[in-house]
Design an enzyme around this catalytic site. Structure first.
Site, PDB file in Angstrom:
ATOM      1  N   ASN A  35     -12.608   1.530  -5.757  1.00 54.91           N
ATOM      2  CA  ASN A  35     -13.311   2.795  -5.523  1.00 54.91           C
ATOM      3  C   ASN A  35     -12.384   4.010  -5.525  1.00 54.91           C
ATOM      4  O   ASN A  35     -12.668   5.043  -4.958  1.00 54.91           O
ATOM      5  CB  ASN A  35     -14.135   2.716  -4.226  1.00 54.91           C
ATOM      6  N   LYS A  69      -5.885   4.947  -5.666  1.00 54.30           N
ATOM      7  CA  LYS A  69      -5.736   3.487  -5.759  1.00 54.30           C
ATOM      8  C   LYS A  69      -5.382   3.011  -7.180  1.00 54.30           C
ATOM      9  O   LYS A  69      -5.500   3.778  -8.151  1.00 54.30           O
ATOM     10  CB  LYS A  69      -7.029   2.833  -5.277  1.00 54.30           C
ATOM     11  N   GLU A 103      -1.626   6.178   9.822  1.00 56.02           N
ATOM     12  CA  GLU A 103      -1.434   5.959   8.382  1.00 56.02           C
ATOM     13  C   GLU A 103      -0.359   6.869   7.796  1.00 56.02           C
ATOM     14  O   GLU A 103       0.424   6.444   6.940  1.00 56.02           O
ATOM     15  CB  GLU A 103      -2.772   6.157   7.661  1.00 56.02           C
ATOM     16  N   TYR A 122      -3.743  -2.265   5.985  1.00 61.06           N
ATOM     17  CA  TYR A 122      -5.156  -2.644   6.169  1.00 61.06           C
ATOM     18  C   TYR A 122      -5.344  -3.676   7.278  1.00 61.06           C
ATOM     19  O   TYR A 122      -6.333  -4.415   7.280  1.00 61.06           O
ATOM     20  CB  TYR A 122      -5.733  -3.162   4.847  1.00 61.06           C
ATOM     21  N   HIS A 157      -8.546   6.227  -1.072  1.00 65.43           N
ATOM     22  CA  HIS A 157      -8.616   5.933   0.367  1.00 65.43           C
ATOM     23  C   HIS A 157      -8.474   7.248   1.127  1.00 65.43           C
ATOM     24  O   HIS A 157      -7.760   8.149   0.683  1.00 65.43           O
ATOM     25  CB  HIS A 157      -7.471   4.997   0.795  1.00 65.43           C
TER      26      HIS A 157
HETATM   27  O1  CDP Z   1     -12.293   2.962   2.314  1.00 68.58           O
HETATM   28  P1  CDP Z   1     -13.386   3.112   3.339  1.00 68.58           P
HETATM   29  O2  CDP Z   1     -12.867   3.613   4.655  1.00 68.58           O
HETATM   30  O3  CDP Z   1     -14.551   3.896   2.825  1.00 68.58           O
HETATM   31  O4  CDP Z   1     -13.980   1.648   3.593  1.00 68.58           O
HETATM   32  P2  CDP Z   1     -13.471   0.468   4.527  1.00 68.58           P
HETATM   33  O5  CDP Z   1     -14.663  -0.198   5.114  1.00 68.58           O
HETATM   34  O6  CDP Z   1     -12.411   0.951   5.480  1.00 68.58           O
HETATM   35  O7  CDP Z   1     -12.818  -0.565   3.520  1.00 68.58           O
HETATM   36  C1  CDP Z   1     -11.508  -0.385   3.004  1.00 68.58           C
HETATM   37  C2  CDP Z   1     -11.538  -0.718   1.538  1.00 68.58           C
HETATM   38  O8  CDP Z   1     -11.810  -2.107   1.398  1.00 68.58           O
HETATM   39  C3  CDP Z   1     -12.642  -0.056   0.718  1.00 68.58           C
HETATM   40  O9  CDP Z   1     -12.320   1.258   0.339  1.00 68.58           O
HETATM   41  C4  CDP Z   1     -12.770  -0.978  -0.446  1.00 68.58           C
HETATM   42  O10 CDP Z   1     -11.726  -0.767  -1.399  1.00 68.58           O
HETATM   43  C5  CDP Z   1     -12.539  -2.359   0.213  1.00 68.58           C
HETATM   44  N1  CDP Z   1     -13.772  -3.063   0.572  1.00 68.58           N
HETATM   45  C6  CDP Z   1     -14.196  -4.152  -0.201  1.00 68.58           C
HETATM   46  O11 CDP Z   1     -13.517  -4.501  -1.170  1.00 68.58           O
HETATM   47  N2  CDP Z   1     -15.328  -4.833   0.135  1.00 68.58           N
HETATM   48  C7  CDP Z   1     -16.066  -4.473   1.199  1.00 68.58           C
HETATM   49  N3  CDP Z   1     -17.182  -5.165   1.504  1.00 68.58           N
HETATM   50  C8  CDP Z   1     -15.672  -3.374   1.981  1.00 68.58           C
HETATM   51  C9  CDP Z   1     -14.533  -2.691   1.642  1.00 68.58           C
HETATM   52 MG    MG Z   2     -11.577   2.782   6.065  1.00 67.89          MG
END
Ligand code: CDP
Ligand code: MG
Length: 186
Positions: free
Chosen positions: A160, A57, A174, A97, A163
Site C-alpha cells: 500500500n 514502501k 518510530e 513492526y 507508512h
Molecule cells: O499501515 P497502517 O497503519 O494503515 O496499518 P497497520 O494495521 O498498522 O498495518 C501495517 C501494515 O501491515 C499495513 O500498512 C500493510 O502493509 C500490512 N498489513 C497487511 O499486510 N495485512 C493486513 N491484514 C493488515 C496490514
Molecule cells: Mg500502523
C-alpha cells in the site's frame, strides 16, 4: 507561526500586520503559542506543529513513484525535514513492526518491507500525524478515499505504498528508531 520565538506577530490584530510584541510580556496562554512546536491559525487557535515518520514502501520505490508520493505530502503542507533511502534487514523490519508480532500478516509484512529499498522520512507540519494519515488514506487501498496516496498508488492491502505513524507516541518511537538526531536537519 514559526521562526524567532521571542518576537510574535499577534494573530488577534489582523489589521495590524506589522504589530509585534515581546514574548515575555504575554500571559501563559499566549506563551504556549510561542513555542516553535506550535502555530496559530486564522481564527487564533493554537495548532500543534508535529513530526511524524513516513516510509515510502518497496512497491513504490520499485515503480519509480517516490517523487509523485512526495509531491502529495508536500502539497498537503508537510515538510520533509529528514530523508534517506535504505534497504532494511529482517531485524530492522521486525523491530519496527514489533507491535504487529503475532498477527497473521507479520511474517509476510517483514518479507515485503525487506524486499527492496524504502525511503524513510520525518515530516513536520501542523497536525502532521493526522494530516499524513489523511493524505495516505485507509490501510486497504480499496477502502481509501479518492485522491489519497493509497487509493491512487497502492497495489493491495500489503503493498500500500506508504507508512505513517498513527499517534504521537508511535511517531516518537518510530523517528528515534529510524533517524539519529543529527540526521534531522530541517
Ligand atoms: O499501515 P497502517 O497503519 O494503515 O496499518 P497497520 O494495521 O498498522 O498495518 C501495517 C501494515 O501491515 C499495513 O500498512 C500493510 O502493509 C500490512 N498489513 C497487511 O499486510 N495485512 C493486513 N491484514 C493488515 C496490514
Ligand atoms: Mg500502523
Amino acid at each position: 507561526m514559526r521562526g524567532d520565538p521571542d518576537r510574535l506577530r499577534l494573530p488577534y490584530f489582523p489589521d495590524h500586520a506589522a504589530l509585534f510584541v515581546e514574548a515575555r510580556a504575554l500571559p501563559l496562554s499566549c506563551a504556549v503559542a510561542i513555542s516553535p512546536r506550535n502555530s496559530v491559525d486564522d481564527q487564533g487557535t493554537i495548532v500543534a506543529i508535529e513530526r511524524t515518520l513516513s516510509i515510502i514502501k518497496p512497491d513504490a520505490t520499485e515503480r519509480n513513484i517516490v517523487g509523485l508520493i512526495i509531491v502529495r505530502l508536500e502539497s498537503a503542507g508537510l515538510q520533509v525535514i529528514a530523508q534517506k533511502r535504505v534497504r532494511w534487514k529482517k531485524k530492522d523490519a521486525k523491530k519496527f513492526y514489533d507491535v504487529h508480532k503475532g498477527q497473521p500478516f507479520y511474517k509476510d509484512l517483514v518479507n515485503f518491507m525487506t524486499s527492496g529499498p524504502i525511503v524513510l522520512q520525518v515530516l513536520e507540519g501542523e497536525n502532521a500525524i493526522l494530516r499524513n494519515r489523511e493524505v495516505m488514506g485507509a490501510t486497504n487501498p480499496v477502502d481509501a478515499l479518492p485522491g489519497t496516496i493509497r487509493k491512487d498508488f497502492g497495489v493491495n492491502l500489503q503493498r500500500n505504498s506508504v507508512h505513517g505513524s498513527d499517534s504521537e507516541k508511535t511517531a516518537k518511537r518510530e523517528i528515534a528508531l529510524c533517524f539519529k538526531k543529527s540526521e534531522i536537519v530541517g
